[in-house]
Design a protein around this motif. Structure first.
Motif, mmCIF file in Angstrom:
data_model
loop_
_atom_site.group_PDB
_atom_site.id
_atom_site.type_symbol
_atom_site.label_atom_id
_atom_site.label_comp_id
_atom_site.label_asym_id
_atom_site.label_seq_id
_atom_site.Cartn_x
_atom_site.Cartn_y
_atom_site.Cartn_z
ATOM 1 N N LEU A 1 0.825 -1.213 0.000
ATOM 2 C CA LEU A 1 0.000 0.000 0.000
ATOM 3 C C LEU A 1 0.858 1.262 0.000
ATOM 4 C CD1 LEU A 1 -2.749 -1.050 2.567
ATOM 5 C CD2 LEU A 1 -2.928 -1.038 0.074
ATOM 6 N N GLU A 2 1.991 1.219 0.675
ATOM 7 C CA GLU A 2 2.891 2.375 0.677
ATOM 8 C C GLU A 2 3.402 2.682 -0.723
ATOM 9 O OE1 GLU A 2 5.892 1.361 3.482
ATOM 10 O OE2 GLU A 2 4.671 1.896 5.244
ATOM 11 N N GLN A 3 3.506 1.655 -1.562
ATOM 12 C CA GLN A 3 3.974 1.873 -2.929
ATOM 13 C C GLN A 3 2.941 2.618 -3.771
ATOM 14 O OE1 GLN A 3 5.344 -1.734 -4.753
ATOM 15 N NE2 GLN A 3 7.192 -1.802 -3.515
ATOM 16 N N PHE A 4 1.666 2.483 -3.436
ATOM 17 C CA PHE A 4 0.634 3.192 -4.190
ATOM 18 C C PHE A 4 0.935 4.683 -4.252
ATOM 19 C CE2 PHE A 4 -3.256 0.159 -3.452
ATOM 20 C CZ PHE A 4 -2.517 -0.887 -3.977
ATOM 21 N N ALA A 5 1.333 5.240 -3.129
ATOM 22 C CA ALA A 5 1.553 6.689 -3.045
ATOM 23 C C ALA A 5 2.739 7.141 -3.891
ATOM 24 C CB ALA A 5 1.763 7.103 -1.590
ATOM 25 N N LEU B 1 3.391 5.986 -6.918
ATOM 26 C CA LEU B 1 3.027 5.915 -8.332
ATOM 27 C C LEU B 1 2.498 7.271 -8.802
ATOM 28 C CD1 LEU B 1 1.172 2.476 -8.280
ATOM 29 C CD2 LEU B 1 3.427 2.940 -9.278
ATOM 30 N N PRO B 2 2.588 7.554 -10.101
ATOM 31 C CA PRO B 2 2.148 8.868 -10.600
ATOM 32 C C PRO B 2 0.640 8.989 -10.781
ATOM 33 C CG PRO B 2 3.088 7.575 -12.383
ATOM 34 C CD PRO B 2 3.306 6.778 -11.127
ATOM 35 N N GLY B 3 -0.101 7.970 -10.386
ATOM 36 C CA GLY B 3 -1.551 7.986 -10.504
ATOM 37 C C GLY B 3 -2.129 6.754 -9.852
ATOM 38 N N PRO B 4 -3.398 6.432 -10.123
ATOM 39 C CA PRO B 4 -4.047 5.288 -9.460
ATOM 40 C C PRO B 4 -3.352 3.966 -9.771
ATOM 41 C CG PRO B 4 -5.363 6.071 -11.303
ATOM 42 C CD PRO B 4 -4.302 7.086 -11.084
ATOM 43 N N ALA B 5 -3.320 3.086 -8.786
ATOM 44 C CA ALA B 5 -2.629 1.803 -8.925
ATOM 45 C C ALA B 5 -3.528 0.738 -9.534
ATOM 46 C CB ALA B 5 -2.143 1.317 -7.563
ATOM 47 N N ILE B 6 -2.935 -0.068 -10.400
ATOM 48 C CA ILE B 6 -3.503 -1.350 -10.791
ATOM 49 C C ILE B 6 -2.544 -2.412 -10.251
ATOM 50 C CG2 ILE B 6 -4.065 -2.915 -12.685
ATOM 51 C CD1 ILE B 6 -4.890 -0.529 -14.353
ATOM 52 N N VAL B 7 -3.016 -3.205 -9.313
ATOM 53 C CA VAL B 7 -2.173 -4.227 -8.686
ATOM 54 C C VAL B 7 -1.968 -5.367 -9.686
ATOM 55 C CG1 VAL B 7 -1.966 -5.836 -6.769
ATOM 56 C CG2 VAL B 7 -3.057 -3.606 -6.410
ATOM 57 N N GLN C 1 -8.870 -1.143 -2.952
ATOM 58 C CA GLN C 1 -9.784 -0.105 -3.426
ATOM 59 C C GLN C 1 -9.827 1.068 -2.453
ATOM 60 O OE1 GLN C 1 -14.130 -0.880 -3.455
ATOM 61 N NE2 GLN C 1 -14.055 -0.419 -5.644
ATOM 62 N N GLY C 2 -9.817 0.759 -1.158
ATOM 63 C CA GLY C 2 -9.857 1.812 -0.158
ATOM 64 C C GLY C 2 -8.651 2.734 -0.197
ATOM 65 N N PHE C 3 -7.530 2.216 -0.706
ATOM 66 C CA PHE C 3 -6.320 3.020 -0.816
ATOM 67 C C PHE C 3 -6.101 3.544 -2.239
ATOM 68 C CE2 PHE C 3 -5.576 1.251 3.292
ATOM 69 C CZ PHE C 3 -4.714 2.117 3.942
ATOM 70 N N GLY C 4 -7.155 3.513 -3.056
ATOM 71 C CA GLY C 4 -7.111 4.196 -4.343
ATOM 72 C C GLY C 4 -6.830 3.346 -5.559
ATOM 73 N N SER C 5 -6.650 2.025 -5.387
ATOM 74 C CA SER C 5 -6.422 1.169 -6.552
ATOM 75 C C SER C 5 -7.691 1.060 -7.384
ATOM 76 C CB SER C 5 -5.976 -0.224 -6.105
ATOM 77 O OG SER C 5 -5.973 -1.133 -7.192
#
Length: 241
Positions: free
Chosen positions: A78-82, A84-90, A113-117
């Motif tokens: 989840l820390e990696q999401f932030a 990224l230059p935009g929304p994450a696709i895992v 999803q709660g963390f923006g993916s």
């Protein structure tokens, strides 16, 4: 390279086959490269297209992890999401062959999803599909398995291979009912701009084909030539980039 939220939103207006068609205009890669093969299936084809940046991980479930538990690496992921230059696709590569258990379920998808993916892609299996469908969280999988086995992540952020496609951390992905493709980041803005014009060119032929009444092959061929001329103009336009 930065891609604006407006460009990402514009890309979601188009289906993935159209995005693939437009990428071909740039002649930036072979036409049989850059997308995942038929082993990767869209679980919820009724959901709209998604666009986001790959957050990669590898996975196993056939043997117990050396330490920790099934969810021990999610915090670091989840820390990696932030970053990224935009929304994450895992994007998970399941290293077990064949897959032994599910890569994800309702808990993981709710968390992502709660963390923006905006979605998840794996060559492995999923479960809790009705609950994940209720979240309207798009998932793309190779199979479905009811148990999570000894699920654990082996690494985060390194290149993975899913559906025949090498995926690097931060790659720009586009996915819908038809499958998953990457978009070379350096042309993403132009792809978003040109896609509407490409569809307009296609509509010349489609409108005639779908219209009621008798049709002639001669008229169809005329419209095909007009379509080809419009595509040639688009190709010339993007070649000037």
């Amino acid at each position: 390279m930065t891609i604006s939220p407006q460009t990402l939103a514009q890309l979601t207006r188009f289906d993935t086959p159209t995005i693939c068609n437009v990428i071909e205009l740039f002649d930036i890669r072979p036409r049989n490269r850059g997308y995942m093969d038929g082993r990767i299936k869209c679980n919820f084809p009724e959901l709209p297209p998604i666009v986001g940046f790959a957050c990669t991980a590898s996975f196993r479930s056939d043997v117990p992890p050396a330490g920790g538990d099934a969810y021990g690496s999610i915090g670091a992921q989840l820390e990696q999401f932030a970053r990224l230059p935009g929304p994450a696709i895992v994007v998970f590569q399941d290293l077990d062959d064949p897959p032994a258990a599910a890569v994800f379920g309702e808990v993981m998808c709710s968390t992502y999803q709660g963390f923006g993916s905006v979605g998840l892609v794996t060559n492995g299996a999923g479960r809790d599909l009705e609950q994940v469908r209720a979240l309207k969280y798009p998932v793309f999988t190779g199979s479905t398995i009811c148990s999570h086995g000894y699920c654990h992540m082996l690494h985060l952020g390194l290149p993975v291979r899913v559906g025949g496609l090498m995926v690097n951390q931060g790659d720009l992905l586009h996915a819908d009912a038809n499958g998953v493709t990457n978009i070379p980041i350096e042309i993403a803005g132009e792809v978003a701009e040109v896609a509407g014009d490409f569809l307009a060119a296609e509509e010349l032929v489609m409108r005639y084909a779908k219209s009621p009444g008798d049709k002639s092959v001669a008229r169809y061929n005329e419209l095909r030539k007009e379509f080809q001329s419009m595509v040639a103009a688009l190709t010339k336009r993007v070649a000037k980039r």
